[in-house]
Design an enzyme around this catalytic site. Structure first.
Site, mmCIF file in Angstrom:
data_model
loop_
_atom_site.group_PDB
_atom_site.id
_atom_site.type_symbol
_atom_site.label_atom_id
_atom_site.label_comp_id
_atom_site.label_asym_id
_atom_site.label_seq_id
_atom_site.Cartn_x
_atom_site.Cartn_y
_atom_site.Cartn_z
ATOM 1 N N ASP A 1 0.860 -1.169 0.000
ATOM 2 C CA ASP A 1 0.000 0.000 0.000
ATOM 3 C C ASP A 1 0.906 1.232 0.000
ATOM 4 O O ASP A 1 2.093 1.157 0.325
ATOM 5 C CB ASP A 1 -0.933 -0.010 1.206
ATOM 6 C CG ASP A 1 -2.248 0.724 0.931
ATOM 7 O OD1 ASP A 1 -2.276 1.575 0.018
ATOM 8 O OD2 ASP A 1 -3.239 0.428 1.606
ATOM 9 N N GLU B 1 -17.539 9.457 5.787
ATOM 10 C CA GLU B 1 -16.924 8.135 5.686
ATOM 11 C C GLU B 1 -16.011 8.114 4.474
ATOM 12 O O GLU B 1 -16.379 8.544 3.388
ATOM 13 C CB GLU B 1 -17.997 7.044 5.581
ATOM 14 C CG GLU B 1 -18.989 7.227 4.454
ATOM 15 C CD GLU B 1 -20.034 6.122 4.416
ATOM 16 O OE1 GLU B 1 -19.918 5.135 5.166
ATOM 17 O OE2 GLU B 1 -20.974 6.251 3.609
#
Length: 812
Positions: free
Chosen positions: A249, A455
């Site tokens: 990542d 979110e």
């Protein structure tokens, strides 16, 4: 050396030999640079630059105009693997077309490649996680089936000529909190690891042959997930036989020395990651540029670097990046497929199938002919940005809910709009306008919910006005307070209210559940969301989506967010009362189940064939999502309360029946022992087949999912979706009388008996109640070849079978 003598440029030579030839020509410094996501050109050899970072979570992302499908959580709500496969094929066609168009223009920049960092198949274990919207929900089996369909749709079925590369992420135990991800250390039992966190990744690698995998930011059992020997070598490569490449990542290699503090220097971090199986680094810091230094220090060998680099170049060769376009099977996909009419129709189909009808009190929906005016109200009613979610492309013609309702209403229905409030905040300045509009209308459609402001990923700016960032994770599950106040103000007018939710995670809409006439869950529905929502409201489309997550009543029902143990989480281990269960969804028609077929006994380690007949007993055609759940009722170790073991979305005309069959594989009857073995043991198993779980939702909601709401509740009483205080009869949109509460301040949340069980361990006897009585099941197992017990309303069938013989151990 002439180009003719460079074997790697010979398109007829075997790929492995071409890769070996190219890597042998590189200096150590060139090798290290090629192991970054933004790999530079090697001009002396004619090797073009390539950026490995590309996104296509629900459409080709960040690369201009593209078809934008519902967010991943919405795609999961379709429970339709065939559709997911077709969506992925569309995305890969557009990705190929965009890539080759960029190559013709000499554009080798980011988001123009063929190596896509998707899908996100982490388990959505906690609804507070901001990135849960990117996943396929909380269930390992549903996630695995969606992942396999999506990956195979992207990559194609020719291993020698992949259309694109899929990259399931984030391997492996990763689901927030976002603000802790760079330093957090996760540990779970071997049972939770093998039964919850790994199955979807195993399916992605073993079944779908994913060509790459992305590691996670956090640590697992002390090791960085992007440099973990356990995850990347022992499990991924040795257990599962993965032969592709692993990418970190973005910034995760830096985390190894800067935040996890496993080592002290970039060179040590780079060596650790490559030695343990991470071949490619994403990140601006470029710790892998220190690999030559690591070689000098004896931390890694050049052979280990070559091994990683060959995996990377093999993927590029397989994709045809070193071959003439005429020899690349997908190079002739025309650019005009991007956002084509066919693809737009697919986006609309996906949006339709993703919609979940959560409530339909008194059969209020669909709208009847006497609806002549509609007030469309709410912060998500007319915001094109909210349709797109994150990791998104740019739709050419997004349709908001307001636009969809206006287009569907046409000249016959007056549709007006008031925003009312923002998604979050304190201002109620727009309430008066919204209330006045509602008073002048036959029905109010309130489009509420969440947005990327509430979110999203840590630091995310997608889906937000310039300069704003997402808060990442949510702190509670409630509808934002200002929106709930708006809902109450509009409801107080006495006008029928329909709530449409736009969001990416479960929302505790307890008040709306008690007082709104209907609730429609639309997720972040993509470019065609407004059209699909209007079709559902007016009855042009019969909704059949199912929840891929549990809708809890309160954040208080959940364990701490940082606790990754599964006890008390998701429908498989939760012991309390939910608002809406996993797998739930209503329809405008009703389906009945009967004729359950399953064996009386089966030898341990053998599969089980089961089937049931499904009949549309209503007066409308519609889809039904047939769901099979299994429960080990005599397990010697902790097991789920029940777990999904099969599903199929079917379409039935009124009065038509279809037999749906499933195969329960041995692994689905297995458990993981305390010492980490996976076994199938003798004992009794219970199965149910129906339109949802065999659990009751609430008064008037019926059993399971898929049924028509509003006729009778779970105890046979008349369904009453409104308060039992002062009421008056009003004419509903369908021309029937319904009762509507008109008190000033209703208090629906007065259920003192609601207490989650203190110990949510999924013991066999802890099955949610009520379920079919055990006596018929035992009697049938002993005496009948076709054990079955049909629920009173026919919404599911249940039966038992016995696994006999000795214990059988399976591979993990």
């Amino acid at each position: 050396m002439t180009e003719e003598n460079m074997l790697f440029k010979n398109p007829t030579a075997p790929i492995d030999r071409r890769v070996d030839d190219l890597v042998a020509r590189l200096t150590l410094e060139e090798k290290a640079a090629q192991m970054l996501n933004d790999a530079p050109a090697i001009e002396r050899l004619g090797v073009p630059a390539y950026n490995w970072w590309n996104e296509c979570l629900h459409g080709v992302a960040r690369a201009g105009t593209a078809t934008v499908f519902p967010q991943a959580i919405g795609l999961a709500a379709t429970w339709n693997t065939d559709l997911i496969f077709e969506v992925a094929e569309v995305i890969s066609d557009e990705g190929r077309a965009k890539h080759h168009e960029a190559m013709r223009k000499g554009d080798h920049g980011i988001y123009k490649g063929l190596t896509f960092w998707t899908p996100n198949i982490n388990i959505f274990r906690d609804p507070r996680w901001g990135r849960g919207q990117e996943t396929y929900g909380e269930d390992p089996y549903l996630t695995a089936r969606m992942a396999v369909a999506f990956i195979t749709g992207l990559q194609g079925d020719d291993p020698d000529f992949p259309k694109v590369v899929a990259t399931p992420k984030h391997f492996a135990v990763h689901s927030g909190p976002e603000h802790d991800r760079h330093h957090f250390d996760v540990d779970v039992s071997e049972r939770d690891l093998r039964e919850t966190y790994l199955p979807a990744f195993k399916a992605a690698v073993v079944e779908a042959n994913a060509m790459s995998v992305m590691g996670a930011y956090n640590r697992f059992r002390g090791e960085s997930c992007s440099g973990s020997k356990l995850l990347l070598t022992d499990i991924l490569r040795e257990e599962w036989g993965f032969d592709g490449y692993v990418v970190s990542d973005c910034g995760a290699i830096k985390d190894i020395y800067l935040h996890h503090k496993i080592v002290e220097t970039p060179a040590e971090a780079a060596a650790l990651a490559v030695n343990n199986g991470c071949d490619l680094e994403c990140g601006r810091e470029g710790a892998y540029l220190a690999l030559p230094e690591a070689v000098e220090e004896g931390l890694i060998t050049e052979e280990a670097i070559d091994r990683a680099l060959k995996r990377l170049f093999k993927a590029r060769f397989l994709l045809g990046m070193f071959d003439p376009p005429a020899m690349v099977p997908y190079a002739n996909i025309p650019y005009k497929v991007v956002d084509s009419k066919l693809h737009q129709e697919m986006a609309l189909r996906a949006a339709r199938e993703s919609i979940v009808l959560l409530k339909n009190g008194g059969g209020f929906l669909p709208f009847g002919e006497n609806v002549k005016s509609i007030a469309v109200i709410g912060p998500n009613a007319h915001d094109p940005e909210v349709l797109r979610a994150n990791y998104n492309g740019t739709p050419s013609n997004p349709v908001t809910p307001l636009e969809g309702i206006m287009q569907r209403g046409g000249a016959q229905i007056l549709v007006d709009y008031a925003k009312g409030c923002e998604v979050v905040g304190d201002s109620k300045a727009g309430f008066d306008e919204a209330v006045k509009l509602a008073q002048e209308s036959d029905v109010a459609v309130l489009v509420l919910g969440l947005s990327q402001a509430l979110e999203g990923e840590e630091g995310q700016q997608e889906g937000l006005p310039a300069g704003l960032k997402s808060q990442g994770d949510r702190t509670d599950l409630d509808l934002p307070g200002v929106q709930e106040d708006l809902l109450k103000a509009v409801h107080a007018t006495g006008i029928p209210v329909v709530v449409v939710l736009i969001n990416g995670s479960a929302v505790a809409v307890n008040w709306a559940h008690d007082y709104a006439h209907a609730i429609v869950e639309a997720w972040y529905p993509g470019q065609a969301g407004g059209t699909a929502i209007a079709e559902v409201l007016f009855g042009d489309y019969n909704p059949a989506g199912r929840l891929p997550v549990t809708f809890y009543k309160s954040v208080d029902d959940l364990p701490p967010f940082t606790d990754y143990n599964m006890a008390g989480r998701t429908y498989r281990y939760f012991g309390g009362e939910t608002l809406y269960p996993f797998g739930y969804g209503l329809s405008y028609t009703r389906f009945e189940y009967d004729d359950l077929q399953l064996p009386e006994r089966v030898e341990a380690g053998e599969p089980v064939e089961v089937s049931a007949a499904v009949t549309n007993v209503g007066d409308r055609a519609g889809d039904e999502v047939v769901q099979l759940y299994i429960k080990d009722v005599e397990a010697s170790a902790p097991v789920p309360v029940r777990q999904l073991a099969g599903f199929k979305r079917i379409h039935l005309e009124p009065g038509v029946s279809q037999t749906v069959s499933f195969t329960i594989e041995p692994g689905q009857m297995s458990l993981v022992t305390d010492d980490g073995r996976r076994i199938v043991e003798p004992g009794m198993f219970e199965i149910t087949i129906g339109g949802g779980q065999p659990v009751r939702v609430g008064a008037g909601e019926g059993i399971g999912g898929g049924g028509e709401e509003g006729e009778e509740g779970e105890e046979g009483e008349e369904a009453e979706p409104f308060a039992e205080e002062e009421v008056e009869e009003v004419e509903d949109a369908g021309g029937e009388e319904v009762e509507e509460e008109i008190v000033e301040e209703p208090e629906p949340e007065s259920e003192p008996e609601e207490e989650p069980e203190p110990e949510p361990e999924p013991e066999p006897e802890e099955a949610p109640k009520p379920e079919p009585e055990p006596e018929p099941e035992i009697e049938i197992v002993e005496e009948e070849p076709k054990p079955e017990a049909i629920a009173e309303d026919g919404s599911f069938v249940t039966g038992t079978f016995e696994v006999t013989g000795g214990e059988v151990e399976l591979e993990l």
